[in-house]
Design an enzyme around this catalytic site. Structure first.
Site, PDB file in Angstrom:
ATOM      1  N   TYR A 144      -0.441 -23.891  -0.314  1.00 11.44           N
ATOM      2  CA  TYR A 144      -0.706 -23.369   1.031  1.00 11.44           C
ATOM      3  C   TYR A 144      -2.015 -24.001   1.594  1.00 11.44           C
ATOM      4  O   TYR A 144      -3.044 -23.560   0.607  1.00 11.44           O
ATOM      5  CB  TYR A 144      -0.547 -21.899   1.096  1.00 11.44           C
ATOM      6  CG  TYR A 144      -0.871 -21.321   2.485  1.00 11.44           C
ATOM      7  CD1 TYR A 144      -0.008 -21.537   3.430  1.00 11.44           C
ATOM      8  CD2 TYR A 144      -2.194 -20.682   2.645  1.00 11.44           C
ATOM      9  CE1 TYR A 144      -0.266 -20.744   4.827  1.00 11.44           C
ATOM     10  CE2 TYR A 144      -2.252 -19.905   3.832  1.00 11.44           C
ATOM     11  CZ  TYR A 144      -1.354 -20.143   4.807  1.00 11.44           C
ATOM     12  OH  TYR A 144      -1.732 -19.568   6.127  1.00 11.44           O
ATOM     13  N   ASP A 238      -8.097 -28.886  -1.815  1.00  9.13           N
ATOM     14  CA  ASP A 238      -8.231 -27.690  -0.959  1.00  9.13           C
ATOM     15  C   ASP A 238      -8.868 -26.716  -2.045  1.00  9.13           C
ATOM     16  O   ASP A 238      -8.240 -26.074  -2.681  1.00  9.13           O
ATOM     17  CB  ASP A 238      -6.852 -27.206  -0.322  1.00  9.13           C
ATOM     18  CG  ASP A 238      -6.705 -25.812   0.158  1.00  9.13           C
ATOM     19  OD1 ASP A 238      -7.997 -25.294   0.014  1.00  9.13           O
ATOM     20  OD2 ASP A 238      -5.802 -25.599   0.549  1.00  9.13           O
ATOM     21  N   LYS A 266     -13.453 -19.320   2.288  1.00  6.52           N
ATOM     22  CA  LYS A 266     -13.864 -18.049   1.576  1.00  6.52           C
ATOM     23  C   LYS A 266     -15.068 -17.797   1.165  1.00  6.52           C
ATOM     24  O   LYS A 266     -15.912 -17.304   1.603  1.00  6.52           O
ATOM     25  CB  LYS A 266     -12.638 -17.964   0.499  1.00  6.52           C
ATOM     26  CG  LYS A 266     -11.020 -17.891   0.908  1.00  6.52           C
ATOM     27  CD  LYS A 266     -10.281 -17.428   0.190  1.00  6.52           C
ATOM     28  CE  LYS A 266      -8.743 -17.689   0.589  1.00  6.52           C
ATOM     29  NZ  LYS A 266      -8.189 -16.630   1.243  1.00  6.52           N
TER      30      LYS A 266
HETATM   31  N1  HOZ Z   1      -4.958 -17.341   2.962  1.00  3.59           N
HETATM   32  C1  HOZ Z   1      -4.826 -16.290   2.017  1.00  3.59           C
HETATM   33  C2  HOZ Z   1      -4.431 -16.823   0.667  1.00  3.59           C
HETATM   34  N2  HOZ Z   1      -3.131 -16.875   0.441  1.00  3.59           N
HETATM   35  C3  HOZ Z   1      -4.002 -15.047   2.338  1.00  3.59           C
HETATM   36  C4  HOZ Z   1      -4.714 -14.432   3.601  1.00  3.59           C
HETATM   37  C5  HOZ Z   1      -3.813 -14.012   4.559  1.00  3.59           C
HETATM   38  O1  HOZ Z   1      -2.666 -15.037   4.675  1.00  3.59           O
HETATM   39  O2  HOZ Z   1      -4.082 -13.142   5.391  1.00  3.59           O
END
Ligand code: HOZ
Length: 430
Positions: A144, A238, A266
């Protein structure tokens, strides 16, 4: 343990918020029940609005690597607040954070700050296209890369949680240059190169964190990079999840495969909205104002967020908690495997430093298809029993758990007790 106040806020939230949340995974859809509302956090723990206390293994999906409200970060942010919140002009903090980031990632001579991981990746992909003059991008199924149109196919995280193959609202044209490969399978990448001559690069989470944790097999990243370079294509890492988390220099430092373009988010902001992308000078010189690739942002490099990032990274470097993470991760893995044996529940545990999670399956999980063999109904039972026993987990089989450096022996005992009770509950349901 009651959830009355959370329930009330949830009902109130439904009126003006979509599903009462601002990101779908927070809605608890795949585990049943309604979202919990959090009041505050300190160190390794959080408290919800009903006063229930949890060991936090969500940690805002990764950023809170020092735990909540670390004193040094609070102090730095308070100090920055006194000077103003945003200027739309440069501040010294941007240069300070840029130096810390470039020193940590040898493949980065220059960096551009943005406001989120999604922005970092969409800019990193645009940069690969700008530099190579080619349009196609290969992504791996189950990875993702944020919610930009072109990569919202065969994606993990929220899409996997909600079993959505791709998002409505994404035009076919937006994904026509996206090719899908299988994680840990170099041949699936090579096949695309046999069929297409205009591939700019491959984007990968060097450690998969959005289909649950999936670890690259020995040499996979290095072989991938070497192959890409024979084709004049770039490796885009990423490292939104793994940057500063797997090691100070990200998963690249551990896996020995320096990326051409690195995307961060993050931990780099320590809980404040910061993303970044960076590369060698010759690649970054494509970005405006030096080059013709346009990318901009009113709040990019925001001085408060930069102060959060600088203080977090300085403290992280000082603490150097990576060995501790590995050791504690191993203990939690042992706790999970032991409970699986004790209660006769099939479980596979994947772990990389301070990221880990169990899959309720017999099979080894090295790609998304294998991750999807996990019994998500068992995960739902597990999730709620962990909550009831004071451990806050991502409400999804396909999200990673994270450790903070603030985790204590008492927290580990609490996790051990909760895991034992949760596996017992699963056994009773079998
Ligand atoms: N991007 C985050 C890790 N998969 C998830 C946070 C979210 O979608 O709120």
């Amino acid at each position: 343990m009651g959830f009355k106040k959370s329930q009330k806020l949830y009902e109130k939230g439904l009126v003006n918020l979509v599903g009462a949340v601002n990101s779908p995974v927070r809605a608890f859809t795949s585990v049943g029940g309604n979202p919990l509302f959090i009041k505050r956090g300190r160190g390794s723990q959080i408290i919800d609005v009903d006063g229930n206390k949890y060991v936090d293994l969500v940690l805002s999906y990764g950023p809170m690597i020092l735990g909540h409200r670390h004193k040094k970060v609070q102090k730095a942010v308070h100090k920055a607040l006194k000077n103003g919140y945003s200027f739309g002009a440069s501040t010294e903090n941007e240069i300070t954070l840029a130096k810390i980031v470039c020193d940590a990632f040898p493949g980065m001579d220059k960096v551009r700050f943005v406001n989120s991981g999604t922005e970092a990746v969409l800019s990193g992909v645009r940069l690969a296209r700008a530099y190579t003059g080619k349009d196609k991008i290969i992504k791996f199924s189950g990875c993702y890369h944020g919610h930009q149109d072109s990569l919202l196919v065969a994606a993990g995280s929220g899409l996997a949680t909600l079993s959505i193959p791709g998002s409505k609202g994404v035009p076919k044209e937006a994904v026509k240059n996206t090719l899908i490969a299988t994680y840990n399978d170099l041949d699936s990448v090579k096949k695309h190169f046999e069929e297409h001559s205009d591939i700019a690069g491959v984007i990968i989470e060097p450690v998969g964190g959005n289909m649950g944790v999936v670890i690259p097999q020995n040499g996979f990243l290095k072989e991938l990079k070497d192959f890409l370079h024979t084709k004049g294509a770039l490796l885009i890492a990423d490292e939104v999840m793994t940057g500063f988390r797997s090691k100070f220099g990200g998963a690249q430092e551990l896996l020995g495969a320096e990326a051409d373009i690195t995307c961060l988010g993050k931990v780099i902001g320590g809980g404040f909205p910061v993303g970044a992308y960076g590369a060698r000078n010759e690649i970054m010189e494509c970005v405006a104002p030096l080059g013709g690739m346009y990318q901009a942002g009113t709040l990019s490099g925001n001085p408060i967020a930069m102060a959060g990032g600088i203080s977090t990274l300085k403290e992280l470097k000082r603490q150097n908690p990576y060995e501790k993470f590995s050791h504690i991760g191993e203990r939690i893995e042992t706790i999970l495997l032991h409970a699986g044996k004790k209660y006769n529940v099939d479980v596979t545990v994947n772990r990389f430093g301070s990221m880990m999670n169990p899959f309720f399956t017999k099979v080894a999980v090295t790609n998304f298809a294998q991750a999807q063999t996990s019994d998500t109904s068992k995960f739902a039972i597990f999730f709620w029993e962990m909550i009831k026993n004071g451990v806050f987990l991502p409400p999804s089989q396909f999200e990673a758990w994270f450790l903070s450096s603030a985790i204590s022996e008492e927290d580990i005992s609490k996790i051990e007790n909760a895991v034992d009770k949760s596996f017992q509950k699963i056994q009773e349901s079998q």
